[in-house]
Motif scaffolding. Structure first.
Motif, mmCIF file in Angstrom:
data_model
loop_
_atom_site.group_PDB
_atom_site.id
_atom_site.type_symbol
_atom_site.label_atom_id
_atom_site.label_comp_id
_atom_site.label_asym_id
_atom_site.label_seq_id
_atom_site.Cartn_x
_atom_site.Cartn_y
_atom_site.Cartn_z
ATOM 1 N N MET A 85 7.386 1.161 4.777
ATOM 2 C CA MET A 85 5.950 1.149 5.020
ATOM 3 C C MET A 85 5.630 2.409 5.810
ATOM 4 O O MET A 85 6.478 3.282 5.942
ATOM 5 C CB MET A 85 5.553 -0.096 5.803
ATOM 6 C CG MET A 85 6.259 -0.189 7.142
ATOM 7 S SD MET A 85 5.631 -1.495 8.209
ATOM 8 C CE MET A 85 3.964 -0.955 8.518
ATOM 9 N N LEU A 86 4.422 2.497 6.329
ATOM 10 C CA LEU A 86 4.065 3.706 7.066
ATOM 11 C C LEU A 86 3.028 3.383 8.124
ATOM 12 O O LEU A 86 2.033 2.716 7.841
ATOM 13 C CB LEU A 86 3.511 4.741 6.086
ATOM 14 C CG LEU A 86 3.552 6.198 6.513
ATOM 15 C CD1 LEU A 86 4.969 6.673 6.776
ATOM 16 C CD2 LEU A 86 2.917 7.057 5.434
ATOM 17 N N MET A 87 3.276 3.852 9.325
ATOM 18 C CA MET A 87 2.300 3.673 10.403
ATOM 19 C C MET A 87 1.668 5.021 10.730
ATOM 20 O O MET A 87 2.252 6.065 10.462
ATOM 21 C CB MET A 87 2.988 3.054 11.614
ATOM 22 C CG MET A 87 3.294 1.574 11.377
ATOM 23 S SD MET A 87 4.259 0.791 12.703
ATOM 24 C CE MET A 87 5.926 1.196 12.165
ATOM 25 N N LEU A 101 11.385 -3.945 8.684
ATOM 26 C CA LEU A 101 10.439 -2.952 8.183
ATOM 27 C C LEU A 101 10.820 -1.592 8.757
ATOM 28 O O LEU A 101 11.311 -1.513 9.887
ATOM 29 C CB LEU A 101 9.016 -3.313 8.639
ATOM 30 C CG LEU A 101 8.477 -4.649 8.117
ATOM 31 C CD1 LEU A 101 7.232 -5.066 8.903
ATOM 32 C CD2 LEU A 101 8.163 -4.559 6.630
ATOM 33 N N TYR A 102 10.606 -0.558 7.978
ATOM 34 C CA TYR A 102 10.888 0.773 8.518
ATOM 35 C C TYR A 102 9.918 1.779 7.942
ATOM 36 O O TYR A 102 9.235 1.514 6.938
ATOM 37 C CB TYR A 102 12.340 1.195 8.207
ATOM 38 C CG TYR A 102 12.544 1.672 6.792
ATOM 39 C CD1 TYR A 102 12.753 0.769 5.758
ATOM 40 C CD2 TYR A 102 12.488 3.032 6.475
ATOM 41 C CE1 TYR A 102 12.917 1.203 4.451
ATOM 42 C CE2 TYR A 102 12.651 3.471 5.165
ATOM 43 C CZ TYR A 102 12.869 2.555 4.165
ATOM 44 O OH TYR A 102 13.013 2.994 2.879
ATOM 45 N N GLN A 103 9.880 2.943 8.571
ATOM 46 C CA GLN A 103 9.072 4.051 8.068
ATOM 47 C C GLN A 103 9.824 5.349 8.302
ATOM 48 O O GLN A 103 10.759 5.416 9.099
ATOM 49 C CB GLN A 103 7.725 4.105 8.795
ATOM 50 C CG GLN A 103 7.866 4.451 10.272
ATOM 51 C CD GLN A 103 6.536 4.699 10.980
ATOM 52 O OE1 GLN A 103 5.492 4.828 10.348
ATOM 53 N NE2 GLN A 103 6.582 4.776 12.293
ATOM 54 N N ILE A 104 9.420 6.373 7.560
ATOM 55 C CA ILE A 104 9.848 7.739 7.881
ATOM 56 C C ILE A 104 8.554 8.493 8.127
ATOM 57 O O ILE A 104 7.735 8.659 7.215
ATOM 58 C CB ILE A 104 10.654 8.376 6.734
ATOM 59 C CG1 ILE A 104 11.879 7.505 6.413
ATOM 60 C CG2 ILE A 104 11.088 9.793 7.116
ATOM 61 C CD1 ILE A 104 12.746 8.040 5.275
ATOM 62 N N GLY A 157 0.826 -1.214 0.000
ATOM 63 C CA GLY A 157 0.000 0.000 0.000
ATOM 64 C C GLY A 157 0.851 1.251 0.000
ATOM 65 O O GLY A 157 0.550 2.232 -0.697
ATOM 66 N N TYR A 158 1.930 1.203 0.761
ATOM 67 C CA TYR A 158 2.826 2.358 0.831
ATOM 68 C C TYR A 158 3.434 2.669 -0.532
ATOM 69 O O TYR A 158 3.590 3.840 -0.904
ATOM 70 C CB TYR A 158 3.923 2.087 1.871
ATOM 71 C CG TYR A 158 4.933 3.189 1.970
ATOM 72 C CD1 TYR A 158 4.562 4.436 2.469
ATOM 73 C CD2 TYR A 158 6.247 3.002 1.562
ATOM 74 C CE1 TYR A 158 5.490 5.468 2.563
ATOM 75 C CE2 TYR A 158 7.178 4.028 1.655
ATOM 76 C CZ TYR A 158 6.799 5.243 2.151
ATOM 77 O OH TYR A 158 7.711 6.268 2.235
ATOM 78 N N ARG A 159 3.764 1.622 -1.296
ATOM 79 C CA ARG A 159 4.329 1.864 -2.638
ATOM 80 C C ARG A 159 3.360 2.637 -3.512
ATOM 81 O O ARG A 159 3.759 3.534 -4.243
ATOM 82 C CB ARG A 159 4.666 0.535 -3.324
ATOM 83 C CG ARG A 159 5.940 -0.113 -2.838
ATOM 84 C CD ARG A 159 6.262 -1.358 -3.674
ATOM 85 N NE ARG A 159 6.919 -0.999 -4.907
ATOM 86 C CZ ARG A 159 8.240 -0.963 -5.084
ATOM 87 N NH1 ARG A 159 9.045 -1.290 -4.093
ATOM 88 N NH2 ARG A 159 8.756 -0.625 -6.232
ATOM 89 N N VAL A 160 2.079 2.274 -3.471
ATOM 90 C CA VAL A 160 1.094 2.973 -4.308
ATOM 91 C C VAL A 160 0.911 4.414 -3.803
ATOM 92 O O VAL A 160 0.838 5.356 -4.597
ATOM 93 C CB VAL A 160 -0.243 2.215 -4.332
ATOM 94 C CG1 VAL A 160 -1.239 2.945 -5.239
ATOM 95 C CG2 VAL A 160 -0.053 0.784 -4.808
ATOM 96 N N LEU A 161 0.866 4.547 -2.487
ATOM 97 C CA LEU A 161 0.744 5.892 -1.909
ATOM 98 C C LEU A 161 1.870 6.798 -2.408
ATOM 99 O O LEU A 161 1.652 7.956 -2.789
ATOM 100 C CB LEU A 161 0.804 5.770 -0.379
ATOM 101 C CG LEU A 161 0.275 6.923 0.457
ATOM 102 C CD1 LEU A 161 -1.228 7.093 0.267
ATOM 103 C CD2 LEU A 161 0.562 6.673 1.946
#
Lengths: 447, 447
Positions: free
Chosen positions: B69-71, B132-135, A46-50
């Motif tokens: 990814m993103l939280m 997994l990581y996010q910014i 989902g993050y890739r599409v975002l």
């Protein structure tokens, strides 16, 4: 990306809480996971599409001469008191007390803050026109969040603000945004129809909403069917030209197209009966011209050519970034899963190895994978030991528009299979040709 | 970008509230504007640097095989109750009640949520290792926010989490992060020294902080001067190789380097006296191995090869993205302003037109501007009618590493001036050569 090293937690069962197809598929395809009511984690797919959607917006905003920046999510209530919206906004605004007992809020929109930035730094007409925008997380404390990312509480939004000396200039900014948004949505594979709308809490007289037709849309819409034949296409446009932008606005808004909020039965009756359409639509953006509403309230003035202090004319312009994923899926899917338009697909194509572990199959897959990456594409290579049926089901569910299938039998004849997700049609061809075809589809030359 | 169409509100006066140089320059260069205490808007110039830093992090994370990814920023308190940190975290956690009176919070870190995602979707050792990581934006309600973005309340942070079957694998993930971070900081033009640190509220035994030496640093640091001679450089490394990653860790951590929290006078005394250094440092990142602390508390287990359910070994790894802008400026500036390292500069070079309106000067500037853009660079072209002195002062303040100065006098001799912001040295050369030099500096070939 090799699937064996990726995190793609697809679900076999349809989650009970998901009422609409985009929500179901986003959960099943491992794109999102609910963290709490109306609040989602964006899993890697989902993050890739975002990010793809975000990138298209940035590119098109740059093309229109708009300048990116970023405002914080947490704001003090002060500016909202000044504009009078603090009390007016109601319980959808998430109100927060910090440790010093100051009234803060999670911003649902940023007219106040941007106007404050403007009045602090700009004092002359010479610095106009100016359009600033951001893509940032917002929060609206919906009483009953539903439909996944379509009506979530925490959502990702592009919001832009234009500052102009005159009403005429500000209306050009309005038109320019309309043009820019048409291009933006088309690049995402969407037809988003500008419809005369209601301005709601933003205020102002001129406003259009952009709606994507879909059965699950929250708005009832009424339109002249001719409008669905219009496309912006690849036309070159000078965003500085008032005339060119106005012509596009006229072309795309002269036919009847309204949401239920502004629907006028008498006007609609003037559309020839065979072209009258009633349908449902998903709102994916909105543009506003609201004149001096905020600049008057907050004292955002500039000196004009004669040295008079005049309030600036403003508008604001939004695209629902996270909600767009839902809208695209609502508009593009079948009973097997999502069908991503090429412009926003998380991976450009899938590679399915029918017999992982077979030396020939592995070698051919690796070569295709390397060749696609060498020309700047991101394939998703299913190198796992799952059986073929499960691999196909996953690829169909996650909706990559193209799939290259590689197996020992085909390789004996020197071919792999290239399959279109949209049509389901397959074609056998040598691996190098499959790579060339994918490169051509994405407008890239092979190295 | 043409300056006449950009939003670069530089300040002539030094804002009184700014106590350290990075804060002063970020305000004066129009990079940030305070929205409320410890909360900033990122004006266009600041936003550009933020994005550059973010992009470097993404690229280096991808190289190490970590998955983005993103939280969400707003979380429910439930998971924090489960881990026991909800009460432990104290008043720095921004606690929020939504309209249904549910306890929410603005996430300061995401061990709980990522562990919940993991336990919901991963059940077998076969899916490990996984990082997994996010910014994402975080919030810590500092009692006394200060030093601009260095100690703000709302801040942008990269946080990553590794999940491994065994302690050995998790320590490899730790080492891999150390390598990846060394590369990341060096690309930003920073020397960030890994120092043995204290784990604080994250927990765990193994942890290193990365510190940038600067007079304004919040930590006192003690180190063997040999460590500042180490550079990672362009070495190729296989991030899957336990051995290679461990060797880098050993190379960069075998010499004495500690913050005041872990400083050991007796050990320090063993360093030869002429190599003993005491200084101040800015923390720009931290890596942790904390084993099964969260997986035990939250039941994040996988089945191992023998079919036993075992808790996963975890670590977390953070880079302070927004604070990095401050750290880079603290480490790289002079009394005229910022000096951006090439890796993070908001524009690759400046073009100063000494006589806007002069046909020859305008034409030469446009040609240089177009040539630089054609090779994929972003120049900032000062096409305004300001006087030369003011233009130079602005260019020096905002710190673009290279400047091309174009004036009628030079053009008569067929030359423009190329100036290094760092050394102040200028050189006269034909416009095409100036473009070639800039292209070479950024590793790009001219079209």
């Amino acid at each position: 990306m090799r699937l064996s090293r990726y995190f793609l937690p697809v679900l076999k069962e349809t989650p009970a809480e998901a009422q609409i197809v985009s929500h179901r598929y986003m959960l099943r395809a491992g794109m999102i996971k609910q963290a709490s009511a109306g609040i989602y984690s964006w899993l890697p797919l989902g993050y890739r599409v975002l990010r793809k959607i975000e990138e298209i917006i940035h590119e098109e905003q740059a093309r229109a001469g708009h300048i990116p920046m970023l405002m914080p999510t947490i704001q003090s209530s002060d500016l909202w008191q000044e504009s009078g919206r603090y009390d007016a906004y109601g319980p959808e605004m998430l109100r927060i007390r910090d440790r010093h007992d100051r009234d803060m809020l999670f911003t649902p929109t940023a007219e106040e803050l941007i106007t404050d930035i403007f009045r602090s730094h700009v004092s002359s007409y010479k610095d106009l026109p100016l359009t600033l925008y951001q893509i940032q997380w917002k929060f609206r404390d919906e009483i009953r969040p539903r439909f996944g990312v379509m009506r979530g509480r925490e959502f990702y939004m592009k919001d832009g603000y234009n500052f102009d000396l005159t009403k005429e200039d500000a209306l050009h900014a309005y038109n320019r945004h309309l043009v820019s948004y048409l291009r933006t949505y088309e690049r995402m594979g969407l037809q988003a129809i500008p419809m005369r709308a209601d301005s709601g809490p933003i205020g102002g007289d001129d406003t259009h909403e952009f709606l994507v037709l879909a059965e699950t849309g929250e708005s009832e819409v009424f339109y002249d069917s001719e409008i669905t034949e219009l496309t912006f296409g690849n036309r070159e446009i000078d965003y500085d030209s008032h005339e060119q932008c106005r012509a596009v606005l006229e072309e795309f808004t002269s036919r009847y197209a309204r949401t239920d909020e502004t629907h006028d039965e008498a006007l609609f009756d003037q559309v020839p009966e065979d072209r009258r359409r009633t349908a449902r639509g998903i709102e994916v953006g909105q543009i506003f011209y609201f004149g001096t509403k905020y600049s008057d309230a907050m004292g955002a003035t500039v000196s004009d050519r004669e040295g008079n202090q005049v309030p600036v004319h403003m508008g604001s312009h939004g695209i629902g970034v996270s909600r767009l994923l839902g809208a695209i899926i609502e508009a593009s899917h079948d009973d097997k899963g999502i069908i991503w338009p090429e412009g926003v697909t998380p991976f450009h194509c899938g590679i399915v190895n029918l017999k992982a572990g077979d030396a020939e199959a592995d070698k051919a897959c690796e070569a295709i994978y390397a060749a696609l990456r060498a020309i700047g594409l991101d394939p998703l290579y299913d190198d796992t030991e799952e059986r073929a049926g499960a691999k196909f089901a996953t690829m169909d569910l996650i909706g990559l528009p193209w799939r290259i299938t590689v197996g020992p039998r085909g390789l004996k004849n020197g071919v792999v299979e290239l399959t279109s997700r949209r049509t389901g049609e397959s074609e056998e061809l040598p691996p190098e040709e499959a790579v060339q075809r994918i490169a051509a589809i994405y407008g890239l030359a092979q190295a």
